[in-house]
Write an enzyme that holds these catalytic residues in place. Structure first.
Site, short mmCIF file in Angstrom:
data_model
loop_
_atom_site.label_atom_id
_atom_site.label_comp_id
_atom_site.label_asym_id
_atom_site.label_seq_id
_atom_site.Cartn_x
_atom_site.Cartn_y
_atom_site.Cartn_z
N ASP A 94 0.89 -0.82 -0.28
CA ASP A 94 -0.12 0.00 0.15
C ASP A 94 0.80 1.13 -0.01
O ASP A 94 -0.08 1.96 0.78
CB ASP A 94 -0.91 -0.12 1.21
CG ASP A 94 -2.01 -0.83 0.84
OD1 ASP A 94 -2.16 -0.90 -0.01
OD2 ASP A 94 -2.45 -1.19 1.67
N ASP A 156 -6.73 -5.07 -4.75
CA ASP A 156 -6.88 -3.60 -4.29
C ASP A 156 -5.06 -2.85 -4.54
O ASP A 156 -5.09 -1.79 -4.57
CB ASP A 156 -6.26 -3.25 -2.81
CG ASP A 156 -7.76 -4.07 -1.65
OD1 ASP A 156 -7.53 -5.83 -2.24
OD2 ASP A 156 -7.82 -3.97 -0.45
#
Length: 377
Positions: A94, A156
């Protein structure tokens, strides 16, 4: 007439967003909010994956309002991530969420060299997670003893690829772009189904690259259709097309968009999973709607000859979020948009405002207002 009506509600929503964030930022400050708990945003450690969304939101509002405190807080949030950037065991897939919305955002606005260096360090770390055998960026780390996640990739991460595209353009080094495209090619091949629905998690053999299984993750089941994962794919592939011009990414984004829009309920805001069996709880996920709306608006720009339906769907979702889920006049709620669902299978943060939902809602408004500085692009 339709455009005048749109302008009216967008300007109203923007003014109310600025006003509310002025008030809530007094307590949140340069912290890292994630989900609203009893009306107040719980602040997480700076290594939490959502750490970039609050400063990202502040940058968007600063651009549109000139409010100096928004810039000051966004810059303080960025500086607060330095300890994470220097700690290898706190960095994961991330990095794109965290440093695109902080360091890349500030660098694009002011040419700040310290922000550029932070973002390039983050991009190098992200590219270093690439598994050459399976052509994917590894998700997560070994957080607990016994974890075996070296072969995991998640949808994601499609939204983290703009950091690599930016780094490639900024340095002239194509390796960042090669990694991003290889991962996105795997997204098209292994994550996006022919009907446009999307898997959340795919497990590969990390030694050979063979696909072993597909996992339900935050969706209801392996073969269901988690709505936020669908939104990640829609927006991530549209951004990939923006950066590369490759029609495979545009076609993939369109396929996912058609599935997403076709499965929306009457108010235009998705349930947390598009394939819920009878009897399952049908909570909304407003964060999925806000993210998808941004992707649809970008898709309309990427395919102007056929863009009107995409734009209309994105505008419809944003207006519904504003009118039906907004917490504008509720001083007992810090979040902007109610009805987010974080991780339903674990019953975590269900039917509450989420900072990434607030961010994408604000970005959607900024796009409708003609914002020039969208960090992902």
């Amino acid at each position: 007439m339709a455009m005048n009506r749109e302008t009216e509600w967008v300007e109203e929503a923007w003014a109310r967003t600025v006003d509310k964030v002025k008030r809530t930022s007094g307590r949140i400050g340069s912290g890292y909010p994630h989900a609203s708990v009893n009306g107040r945003y719980a602040l997480e450690a700076p290594d939490w994956w959502t750490a970039g969304f609050w400063p990202g939101l502040l940058w968007l509002l600063h651009d549109g309002s000139g409010e100096a405190s928004f810039r000051q807080l966004a810059e303080a949030c960025e500086e607060g991530l330095d300890a994470v950037l220097a700690a290898y065991d706190q960095l994961d897939h991330d990095a794109g969420f965290m440093w695109t919305l902080t360091s890349v955002a500030r660098y694009k606005r002011y040419g700040a060299e310290d922000s550029k260096n932070r973002a390039l360090l983050a991009a190098g770390q992200l590219a270093g997670r690439f598994n050459l055998k399976g052509n994917y960026i590894r998700a997560w780390n070994t957080w607990r003893a016994g974890d075996d996640n070296a072969g995991l990739a998640i949808i994601d991460c499609a939204m983290n690829m703009p950091l690599l595209f930016w780094a490639s353009a900024e340095t002239g080094d194509p390796r960042f772009r090669h990694v991003a495209e290889a991962h996105l090619d795997t997204v098209l091949r292994e994550f996006v189904r022919p009907d446009g629905s999307v898997y959340h998690i795919v497990r590969f053999d990390p030694g050979t690259g063979e696909r072993l299984e597909r996992i339900g993750g935050q969706g209801f089941a392996p073969e269901s259709a988690w709505s936020r994962g669908t939104a990640w794919a829609l927006y991530g592939l549209a951004l990939a097309y923006r950066h590369t011009g490759r029609t495979a990414y545009l076609d993939g984004a369109k396929r996912v968009a058609h599935f997403f829009v076709a499965h929306l309920p009457e108010d235009g805001v998705p349930h947390w999973d598009f394939r819920l069996p009878e009897g399952a709880e049908r909570f909304r996920d407003t964060s999925a709607g806000a993210c998808a709306a941004c992707g649809l608006l970008l898709l309309a720009d990427c395919a102007p000859a056929h863009g009107a339906p995409y734009r209309a769907a994105g505008v419809r979702m944003l207006e519904s979020l504003y009118r039906n889920y907004g917490a504008w006049d509720d001083d007992g709620e810090e979040g902007l948009i109610r009805g987010g669902t974080s991780i339903y299978p674990e019953r975590k943060n269900v039917d509450v405002p989420l900072i990434y939902g607030d961010y994408f809602f604000t970005e959607g408004l900024a796009r409708l207002k003609g914002a020039a500085a969208i960090a992902w692009e």
